[in-house]
Enzyme design. Structure first.
Site, short mmCIF file in Angstrom:
data_model
loop_
_atom_site.label_atom_id
_atom_site.label_comp_id
_atom_site.label_asym_id
_atom_site.label_seq_id
_atom_site.Cartn_x
_atom_site.Cartn_y
_atom_site.Cartn_z
N ARG A 1 -0.37 4.47 -3.43
CA ARG A 1 -0.78 4.93 -4.75
C ARG A 1 -1.97 5.88 -4.68
O ARG A 1 -2.86 5.86 -5.53
CB ARG A 1 -1.10 3.75 -5.67
CG ARG A 1 0.06 2.82 -5.92
CD ARG A 1 1.25 3.53 -6.56
NE ARG A 1 2.42 2.68 -6.50
CZ ARG A 1 3.27 2.67 -5.48
NH1 ARG A 1 3.09 3.48 -4.45
NH2 ARG A 1 4.29 1.87 -5.47
N SER B 1 2.86 -0.98 -14.68
CA SER B 1 2.02 -2.00 -14.05
C SER B 1 0.55 -1.66 -14.27
O SER B 1 0.11 -0.56 -13.94
CB SER B 1 2.31 -2.07 -12.55
OG SER B 1 3.66 -2.39 -12.33
N GLU C 1 -4.52 0.04 -12.28
CA GLU C 1 -3.81 1.18 -11.73
C GLU C 1 -3.94 2.42 -12.60
O GLU C 1 -4.09 3.53 -12.09
CB GLU C 1 -2.34 0.85 -11.51
CG GLU C 1 -1.53 1.99 -10.93
CD GLU C 1 -0.14 1.57 -10.50
OE1 GLU C 1 0.78 2.38 -10.65
OE2 GLU C 1 0.02 0.44 -10.01
#
Length: 442
Positions: free
Chosen positions: A222, A325, A430
């Site tokens: 990520r 998420s 995130e």
């Protein structure tokens, strides 16, 4: 990736001028932009053929439908136009904030003390026609160039239609193509770095248009070195795909079960895409649109999750009003992992069934599993609350239709604190937080 579908696209980039105050700490740009600077900027943008709108709200361009107004918006249809806008921003000291699908942004509003963000939004778009330009091909592979403003799932659908394999497991992820390398987007055992060849960039300081190869981006879980920086804007990507009509090896156990295959098997790309979309829909992870444009009536389709309203109309499911998420899967270094196991075991949790995978320099745990074990159920804190965990998926925070940014983040804080107290693991958001934040752990 954990035992649950993870993240959506990170569409966030900021540009020169006051944009330094919109850094990754989540603070909003506070210095007011003068009317004269804005007038000069708008004139420069229009002279480059850029579409200009003097009215824009973040809430209209984020999948969580949250965020205060901005100074306006410019919409570019080419790298040359993005370059012109960047140069104009430099000349007039106007801060720009790049948005794509808005699916990885949580943006401050009046509830977090932001009445207006002192930025101009920059979006990229594409026209009609074939957006996948073949630049190289062989008997086994094809390399295609794709404009950043194309919807990512449209890109995936087209590759599948042509029998090209590599990104089918990334079906249904919202956002634009240009966002995918910024965060090294991944799902169901596949990440962008497995197909990414290079990216076209507009330098944020000079406006120069260049290409960089994938290995220059520092890709990791990520992450890329474009994320949280003011370095460049992605304007196109090149992907290398297989021509045999088969998927990437199926590494995700749940997906393998749905496909009726063994892990690491390869299946026809259209089958993989269909099952991935089914799984994402079942967890509210396929959006119906962005912001207020998603609240109108519609028809059920493969591109969204729809429910029937009390009036009998089909409307987007509130479970889709999220950033996907909300927490990344934590990676615990080897030296600390035994201590984490002890605390989790002491809480009466069976660590033998705990999902864990090799991580970068440690052990990757499932954020969703930790949230479940900390006692948070789907829909927490319950019916009637303006913000809650998804009713389908405990890793997503959702706006039920009337939430403020502060209310959404408060749910996130309670979940993070609960996991820390019970499991001794700190979950990290995130999404990019803009003009808002979650208080640090006590």
């Amino acid at each position: 990736m954990s035992g649950y579908p993870e993240g959506m696209n990170s569409d966030h980039t900021t540009l020169p001028g006051h944009a330094s105050e919109l850094a990754s700490c989540g603070a909003a740009a506070s210095a007011a932009v003068s009317a004269a600077a804005l007038a000069g900027f708008w004139e420069s943008a229009r002279s480059a053929g850029v579409q200009v709108s003097l009215q824009a709200r973040f809430a209209d361009y984020t999948t969580s439908q949250l965020g205060a107004p901005a100074r306006g918006m410019v919409t570019c249809s080419s790298a040359a136009q993005v370059s012109a806008v960047v140069r104009a921003a430099l000349r007039w000291d106007v801060p720009l904030f790049v948005v794509g699908g808005g699916s990885n942004l949580v943006v401050g509003d009046e509830s977090t003390g932001v009445l207006r963000h002192e930025v101009v939004l920059l979006r990229q778009t594409v026209g009609e026609g074939d957006h996948l330009q073949v630049v190289r091909e062989s008997e086994s592979s094809v390399t295609v160039q794709v404009p950043a403003g194309l919807n990512w799932d449209e890109c995936v659908a087209e590759t599948v239609a042509r029998g090209w394999g590599g990104v089918e497991c990334l079906s249904g992820i919202p956002g634009q193509v240009g966002a995918t390398p910024v965060q090294n987007v991944g799902a169901y055992g596949v990440e962008m770095e497995s197909v990414l060849q290079r990216v076209q960039l507009v330098d944020r300081v000079t406006g120069e248009i260049t290409w960089e190869t994938a290995d220059q981006l520092g890709l990791a879980y990520r992450y890329s070195n474009l994320k949280f920086t003011h370095r460049a804007v992605v304007t196109a990507v090149e992907l290398r795909l297989r021509r045999d009509g088969l998927s990437a090896p199926i590494r995700y156990r749940e997906l393998a079960r749905c496909l009726g295959c063994q892990p690491l098997d390869r299946v026809p790309v259209e089958q993989a895409r269909e099952k991935v979309l089914d799984l994402r829909r079942g967890k509210g992870m396929v959006v119906c649109g962005s912001g207020v444009r998603a609240t109108g009536f519609g028809e059920p389709s493969a591109s969204g999750v729809w429910v029937e309203s009390p009036a009998g109309h089909l409307v987007p499911d509130p479970d889709t009003f999220s950033t996907g998420s909300f927490f990344t899967n934590p990676v615990i270094c080897e030296s600390m992992f035994s201590g984490v196991l002890e605390q989790i075991s002491a809480a009466g949790i069976d660590t033998d069934v705990m999902p864990k995978f090799p991580g970068q320099g440690g052990v990757k745990l499932s954020a969703a599993w930790l949230i479940d074990q900390a006692g948070f159920s789907k829909g927490f804190p319950g019916e009637g609350h303006p913000a809650s965990l998804s009713t389908r998926h405990t890793l997503a925070l959702t706006n039920r239709g009337s939430a403020s940014t502060a209310e959404l983040l408060e749910v996130g804080r309670r979940v993070r604190d609960g996991v820390w107290e019970r499991c001794g693991v700190e979950l990290v958001p995130e999404p990019i937080l803009v003009g808002c934040s979650i208080p640090p752990l006590n």
